[in-house]
Design a protein around this motif. Structure first.
Motif, mmCIF file in Angstrom:
data_model
loop_
_atom_site.group_PDB
_atom_site.id
_atom_site.type_symbol
_atom_site.label_atom_id
_atom_site.label_comp_id
_atom_site.label_asym_id
_atom_site.label_seq_id
_atom_site.Cartn_x
_atom_site.Cartn_y
_atom_site.Cartn_z
ATOM 1 N N ALA A 38 0.840 -1.204 0.000
ATOM 2 C CA ALA A 38 0.000 0.000 0.000
ATOM 3 C C ALA A 38 0.875 1.254 0.000
ATOM 4 O O ALA A 38 0.579 2.235 -0.694
ATOM 5 C CB ALA A 38 -0.938 -0.005 1.199
ATOM 6 N N LYS A 39 1.956 1.223 0.783
ATOM 7 C CA LYS A 39 2.887 2.353 0.848
ATOM 8 C C LYS A 39 3.487 2.606 -0.534
ATOM 9 O O LYS A 39 3.600 3.749 -0.979
ATOM 10 C CB LYS A 39 3.970 2.026 1.873
ATOM 11 C CG LYS A 39 4.757 3.191 2.355
ATOM 12 C CD LYS A 39 5.579 2.746 3.570
ATOM 13 C CE LYS A 39 6.919 3.396 3.550
ATOM 14 N NZ LYS A 39 7.796 2.947 4.591
ATOM 15 N N VAL A 42 0.847 4.112 -2.711
ATOM 16 C CA VAL A 42 0.654 5.525 -2.356
ATOM 17 C C VAL A 42 1.820 6.361 -2.879
ATOM 18 O O VAL A 42 1.616 7.453 -3.424
ATOM 19 C CB VAL A 42 0.489 5.683 -0.821
ATOM 20 C CG1 VAL A 42 0.613 7.133 -0.402
ATOM 21 C CG2 VAL A 42 -0.843 5.099 -0.379
ATOM 22 N N ALA A 46 1.470 9.226 -5.488
ATOM 23 C CA ALA A 46 1.957 10.580 -5.189
ATOM 24 C C ALA A 46 2.877 11.065 -6.298
ATOM 25 O O ALA A 46 2.814 12.226 -6.726
ATOM 26 C CB ALA A 46 2.670 10.588 -3.839
#
Length: 161
Positions: A38-39, A42, A46
């Motif tokens: 998930a990081k 993200v 971003a």
């Protein structure tokens, strides 16, 4: 017996607790993997957002420049429209003046033609009068000669005639 039962219960409870702990560890590892995934998602999102923001800012800048150019062209177009309207007005004015000048030119040409006709008639009249004067002058000369002859042949010549 009670001690054995307690020991068995304790062993069973310990095994359950160890299994639960293992399950929790596995679950934790799965969650950490999902968290890392998930990081990464993200971070990638971003990064994509930043790229889109940069692209968007560039497009906004480009759009702003185009709008400035359009505004400049509109102003130039308006100036040209004013000049065209002014030139159209000048054209109408010059056309009117040309018509008036054409009318004046035709009037002056007619006056000139009439004047030339009068001059031609005057020249004809002058030539006719000149002929008449020459004829009369010749007649006068002839009469003078006859009178002188008559006077010369006349018996009574008096000096005071």
């Amino acid at each position: 017996d009670q001690l054995t039962a307690c020991k068995r219960m304790l062993d069973s409870s310990e095994r359950g607790w160890k299994e639960e702990r293992e399950t929790m560890r596995d679950e934790m590892k799965r969650l950490e993997a999902r968290y890392t995934q998930a990081k990464d998602i993200v971070a990638k999102a971003a990064e994509e957002k930043e790229t889109r923001d940069v692209d968007h800012k560039a497009r906004v800048k480009e759009y702003s420049a185009m709008m400035s150019e359009v505004t400049g062209l509109k102003e130039e177009n308006q100036e040209l429209r004013v000049r065209v309207e002014h030139l159209a007005g000048q054209e109408v004015k010059l056309s009117k003046e040309a018509k008036e000048a054409g009318s004046e030119s035709r009037r002056l040409a007619a006056e000139l033609a009439a004047s030339e006709e009068r001059i031609a008639q005057s020249e004809d009249t002058y030539e006719n009068m000149l002929k008449i004067v020459k004829v009369k002058s010749k007649e006068n000369d002839e009469l003078r000669v006859k009178m002188e002859e008559m006077l010369a042949h006349s018996p009574s010549q008096s000096p005071a005639v």
